[in-house]
Design a protein around this motif. Structure first.
Motif, PDB file in Angstrom:
ATOM      1  N   ARG A 113       0.825  -1.208   0.000  1.00 50.21           N
ATOM      2  CA  ARG A 113       0.000   0.000   0.000  1.00 50.21           C
ATOM      3  C   ARG A 113       0.858   1.257   0.000  1.00 50.21           C
ATOM      4  O   ARG A 113       0.581   2.222  -0.719  1.00 50.21           O
ATOM      5  N   TRP A 114       1.905   1.274   0.831  1.00 47.25           N
ATOM      6  CA  TRP A 114       2.778   2.446   0.859  1.00 47.25           C
ATOM      7  C   TRP A 114       3.525   2.604  -0.452  1.00 47.25           C
ATOM      8  O   TRP A 114       3.798   3.722  -0.900  1.00 47.25           O
ATOM      9  N   SER A 115       3.858   1.503  -1.097  1.00 44.92           N
ATOM     10  CA  SER A 115       4.525   1.576  -2.401  1.00 44.92           C
ATOM     11  C   SER A 115       3.609   2.191  -3.449  1.00 44.92           C
ATOM     12  O   SER A 115       4.041   2.999  -4.282  1.00 44.92           O
ATOM     13  N   ILE A 116       2.326   1.815  -3.415  1.00 44.12           N
ATOM     14  CA  ILE A 116       1.366   2.396  -4.359  1.00 44.12           C
ATOM     15  C   ILE A 116       1.225   3.898  -4.113  1.00 44.12           C
ATOM     16  O   ILE A 116       1.231   4.701  -5.060  1.00 44.12           O
ATOM     17  N   ARG A 117       1.111   4.288  -2.852  1.00 43.74           N
ATOM     18  CA  ARG A 117       0.982   5.719  -2.545  1.00 43.74           C
ATOM     19  C   ARG A 117       2.220   6.487  -2.974  1.00 43.74           C
ATOM     20  O   ARG A 117       2.138   7.576  -3.550  1.00 43.74           O
ATOM     21  N   GLY A 118       3.398   5.928  -2.690  1.00 47.26           N
ATOM     22  CA  GLY A 118       4.635   6.581  -3.101  1.00 47.26           C
ATOM     23  C   GLY A 118       4.748   6.681  -4.615  1.00 47.26           C
ATOM     24  O   GLY A 118       5.187   7.710  -5.151  1.00 47.26           O
ATOM     25  N   GLY A 119       4.331   5.609  -5.318  1.00 49.43           N
ATOM     26  CA  GLY A 119       4.376   5.647  -6.775  1.00 49.43           C
ATOM     27  C   GLY A 119       3.475   6.721  -7.349  1.00 49.43           C
ATOM     28  O   GLY A 119       3.827   7.395  -8.321  1.00 49.43           O
ATOM     29  N   LEU A 120       2.290   6.889  -6.752  1.00 43.76           N
ATOM     30  CA  LEU A 120       1.370   7.938  -7.215  1.00 43.76           C
ATOM     31  C   LEU A 120       1.955   9.337  -6.981  1.00 43.76           C
ATOM     32  O   LEU A 120       1.882  10.206  -7.847  1.00 43.76           O
ATOM     33  N   ILE A 121       2.542   9.540  -5.814  1.00 46.70           N
ATOM     34  CA  ILE A 121       3.101  10.861  -5.494  1.00 46.70           C
ATOM     35  C   ILE A 121       4.286  11.183  -6.395  1.00 46.70           C
ATOM     36  O   ILE A 121       4.340  12.247  -7.035  1.00 46.70           O
ATOM     37  N   PHE A 122       5.263  10.275  -6.469  1.00 44.30           N
ATOM     38  CA  PHE A 122       6.442  10.518  -7.300  1.00 44.30           C
ATOM     39  C   PHE A 122       6.077  10.562  -8.790  1.00 44.30           C
ATOM     40  O   PHE A 122       6.678  11.297  -9.567  1.00 44.30           O
TER      41      PHE A 122
ATOM     42  N   PHE B  96      20.139  24.851 -10.000  1.00 38.79           N
ATOM     43  CA  PHE B  96      19.982  25.382  -8.654  1.00 38.79           C
ATOM     44  C   PHE B  96      21.328  25.974  -8.245  1.00 38.79           C
ATOM     45  O   PHE B  96      22.182  25.286  -7.675  1.00 38.79           O
ATOM     46  N   GLY B  97      21.529  27.257  -8.550  1.00 38.82           N
ATOM     47  CA  GLY B  97      22.821  27.871  -8.297  1.00 38.82           C
ATOM     48  C   GLY B  97      23.878  27.249  -9.194  1.00 38.82           C
ATOM     49  O   GLY B  97      23.787  27.284 -10.421  1.00 38.82           O
ATOM     50  N   ALA B  98      24.893  26.660  -8.571  1.00 41.61           N
ATOM     51  CA  ALA B  98      25.967  26.037  -9.343  1.00 41.61           C
ATOM     52  C   ALA B  98      25.673  24.583  -9.678  1.00 41.61           C
ATOM     53  O   ALA B  98      26.450  23.930 -10.373  1.00 41.61           O
ATOM     54  N   VAL B  99      24.546  24.056  -9.195  1.00 40.91           N
ATOM     55  CA  VAL B  99      24.211  22.652  -9.393  1.00 40.91           C
ATOM     56  C   VAL B  99      23.124  22.527 -10.452  1.00 40.91           C
ATOM     57  O   VAL B  99      22.175  23.313 -10.495  1.00 40.91           O
ATOM     58  N   SER B 100      23.258  21.537 -11.326  1.00 42.55           N
ATOM     59  CA  SER B 100      22.256  21.266 -12.350  1.00 42.55           C
ATOM     60  C   SER B 100      21.810  19.813 -12.217  1.00 42.55           C
ATOM     61  O   SER B 100      22.632  18.893 -12.310  1.00 42.55           O
ATOM     62  N   LEU B 101      20.516  19.612 -11.974  1.00 38.78           N
ATOM     63  CA  LEU B 101      20.000  18.274 -11.704  1.00 38.78           C
ATOM     64  C   LEU B 101      18.847  17.927 -12.650  1.00 38.78           C
ATOM     65  O   LEU B 101      17.956  18.758 -12.873  1.00 38.78           O
ATOM     66  N   PRO B 102      18.841  16.707 -13.191  1.00 43.10           N
ATOM     67  CA  PRO B 102      17.715  16.249 -14.015  1.00 43.10           C
ATOM     68  C   PRO B 102      16.578  15.748 -13.125  1.00 43.10           C
ATOM     69  O   PRO B 102      16.395  14.537 -12.940  1.00 43.10           O
ATOM     70  N   LEU B 103      15.806  16.668 -12.566  1.00 48.58           N
ATOM     71  CA  LEU B 103      14.821  16.309 -11.552  1.00 48.58           C
ATOM     72  C   LEU B 103      13.756  15.351 -12.076  1.00 48.58           C
ATOM     73  O   LEU B 103      13.312  14.454 -11.346  1.00 48.58           O
ATOM     74  N   SER B 104      13.321  15.537 -13.307  1.00 52.44           N
ATOM     75  CA  SER B 104      12.284  14.653 -13.844  1.00 52.44           C
ATOM     76  C   SER B 104      12.778  13.210 -13.900  1.00 52.44           C
ATOM     77  O   SER B 104      12.050  12.273 -13.556  1.00 52.44           O
ATOM     78  N   VAL B 105      14.026  13.027 -14.324  1.00 49.63           N
ATOM     79  CA  VAL B 105      14.598  11.681 -14.404  1.00 49.63           C
ATOM     80  C   VAL B 105      14.792  11.098 -13.007  1.00 49.63           C
ATOM     81  O   VAL B 105      14.535   9.913 -12.765  1.00 49.63           O
ATOM     82  N   MET B 106      15.241  11.935 -12.077  1.00 49.15           N
ATOM     83  CA  MET B 106      15.456  11.465 -10.709  1.00 49.15           C
ATOM     84  C   MET B 106      14.144  11.030 -10.052  1.00 49.15           C
ATOM     85  O   MET B 106      14.079   9.997  -9.379  1.00 49.15           O
ATOM     86  N   LEU B 107      13.074  11.798 -10.278  1.00 47.32           N
ATOM     87  CA  LEU B 107      11.777  11.460  -9.688  1.00 47.32           C
ATOM     88  C   LEU B 107      11.205  10.186 -10.308  1.00 47.32           C
ATOM     89  O   LEU B 107      10.601   9.365  -9.610  1.00 47.32           O
ATOM     90  N   SER B 108      11.399  10.015 -11.618  1.00 42.02           N
ATOM     91  CA  SER B 108      10.925   8.790 -12.252  1.00 42.02           C
ATOM     92  C   SER B 108      11.711   7.579 -11.744  1.00 42.02           C
ATOM     93  O   SER B 108      11.179   6.471 -11.667  1.00 42.02           O
ATOM     94  N   GLY B 109      12.980   7.796 -11.375  1.00 40.74           N
ATOM     95  CA  GLY B 109      13.753   6.726 -10.748  1.00 40.74           C
ATOM     96  C   GLY B 109      13.191   6.342  -9.397  1.00 40.74           C
ATOM     97  O   GLY B 109      13.159   5.161  -9.034  1.00 40.74           O
ATOM     98  N   LEU B 110      12.690   7.332  -8.643  1.00 38.17           N
ATOM     99  CA  LEU B 110      12.057   7.048  -7.357  1.00 38.17           C
ATOM    100  C   LEU B 110      10.767   6.252  -7.544  1.00 38.17           C
ATOM    101  O   LEU B 110      10.408   5.427  -6.697  1.00 38.17           O
ATOM    102  N   VAL B 111      10.068   6.501  -8.653  1.00 40.70           N
ATOM    103  CA  VAL B 111       8.871   5.716  -8.954  1.00 40.70           C
ATOM    104  C   VAL B 111       9.239   4.239  -9.073  1.00 40.70           C
ATOM    105  O   VAL B 111       8.551   3.360  -8.537  1.00 40.70           O
ATOM    106  N   MET B 112      10.329   3.965  -9.763  1.00 43.03           N
ATOM    107  CA  MET B 112      10.733   2.562  -9.937  1.00 43.03           C
ATOM    108  C   MET B 112      11.147   1.924  -8.624  1.00 43.03           C
ATOM    109  O   MET B 112      10.975   0.714  -8.439  1.00 43.03           O
ATOM    110  N   LEU B 113      11.675   2.707  -7.706  1.00 42.04           N
ATOM    111  CA  LEU B 113      11.994   2.156  -6.389  1.00 42.04           C
ATOM    112  C   LEU B 113      10.730   1.700  -5.673  1.00 42.04           C
ATOM    113  O   LEU B 113      10.739   0.698  -4.940  1.00 42.04           O
TER     114      LEU B 113
END
Length: 338
Positions: A3-12, A30-47
């Protein structure tokens, strides 16, 4: 954990969709840092997928008596394999591989295994469980039928690759994979239709899955130029499976487990889905040219929100029915149900 995995998948998933909508695959500074946030969040979905799989393995021993267990097993195996394809895309990007065929093939391998493998097998598992189909009701064993679909799903990825990158070997693999998936689907659906009752809500997802199998069979035998040149046909095919069969299968399941919900709510969802599918059908090249015009694109855009509105109303009514039921049950019974 499931259940928590489903909720996390929906949020991410919602967050990654928002970032993909705005930034695509590009990095966000973000200042001097550049992050591919969309790719990182989709990776969290797979987790969260992995968390769901672990939770499934914990409760699987209690499902041994179910005829659909093999199908659920194979579906989650395909979800795991598709995740490897998604990680492969990230690895190729980090390695700065310049071969466009490799990166494109890996992307479409992930997508085809997810849709043709995970989604199709999960739908069949739900239908087999809901219609109480036993092993002896099937024309072949669950193991054979699911492996046929599984094998075919892994081979269909060239369907999504641009024709300038395709080779005869890739087209041949896609055709063979499409034949396997469509054959496995038709053989399984035959047994499911025999177990379903006339007027049952399950006729809707069964019918759309059968139409999907026919389209895939056609793509496996007609000249490749037919489906490679018509992008709208691919869009219709994907909506037939994901918006049509998947959405209506979930709606049918909700209708079955909530007997106090009037059937009109399920039929409203079905009608909204059919209207959207019809609007997409008007965009393909086979639609008569005399009936086309700019209006068909406006019509498709306007009706695309119809299922969202109808499902939102359905969900609101469902929550109200659940709340009224909890209020009429004894306190201990209500706690046990939750």
């Amino acid at each position: 954990m499931m259940r928590w995995s489903i909720r996390g998948g929906l949020i991410f998933g919602l967050l990654s969709w928002l970032f993909f909508l705005v930034y695509g695959y590009h990095s966000v500074s973000f200042g001097a840092v550049s992050l591919p946030l969309s790719v990182m969040l989709s990776g969290l979905v797979m987790l969260t997928w992995y968390g769901f799989m672990v939770g499934y393995m914990v409760v699987r021993s209690a499902m041994e008596h179910m005829s659909a267990t093999v199908w659920y097993d194979m579906a989650l195996l395909m979800l795991f394999i598709s995740s490897l394809g998604a990680w492969g895309v990230s690895v190729l990007q980090l390695a700065e591989v310049q071969n466009q065929l490799f990166t494109t093939a890996m992307t479409h391998f992930f997508l085809s295994v997810f849709t043709e493998g995970w989604v199709v097998l999960a739908l069949l598992a739900i239908l087999i469980q809901a219609l109480k189909v036993e092993e002896e009701d099937l024309l072949f064993s669950s193991g054979i039928l699911s492996v046929v679909i599984l094998t075919g799903a892994c081979l269909t990825f060239p369907y999504g690759i641009s024709k300038v990158l395709l080779t005869p070997e890739l087209i041949g693999a896609a055709r063979f994979g499409g034949l396997l998936v469509s054959a496995g689907l038709v053989l399984t659906l035959y047994s499911l239709v025999k177990k379903s009752e006339r007027g049952s809500v399950w006729i809707w997802p069964l019918g759309l899955l059968f139409l999907k199998a026919l389209m895939q069979l056609g793509a496996s035998v007609v000249p490749a130029a037919f489906w490679l040149s018509d992008h709208a046909l691919r869009i219709f095919y994907l909506h037939l499976l994901l918006l049509g069969a998947l959405t209506l299968c979930g709606s049918a399941w909700l209708h079955q487990v909530n007997h106090r919900m009037p059937k009109i709510h399920f039929l409203s969802v079905s009608f909204s889905v059919v209207v959207v599918l019809f609007s997409l059908l008007m965009l393909i090249d086979l639609w008569p040219f005399a009936l086309k015009g700019l209006w068909v694109y406006h019509f498709a855009g306007y009706v695309s929100v119809l299922p969202v509105i109808v499902v939102a109303i359905y969900w609101f009514k469902l929550e109200k029915v659940e709340g009224d039921r909890d209020n009429t049950l004894p306190e201990t019974t209500t706690m046990n149900r939750r």
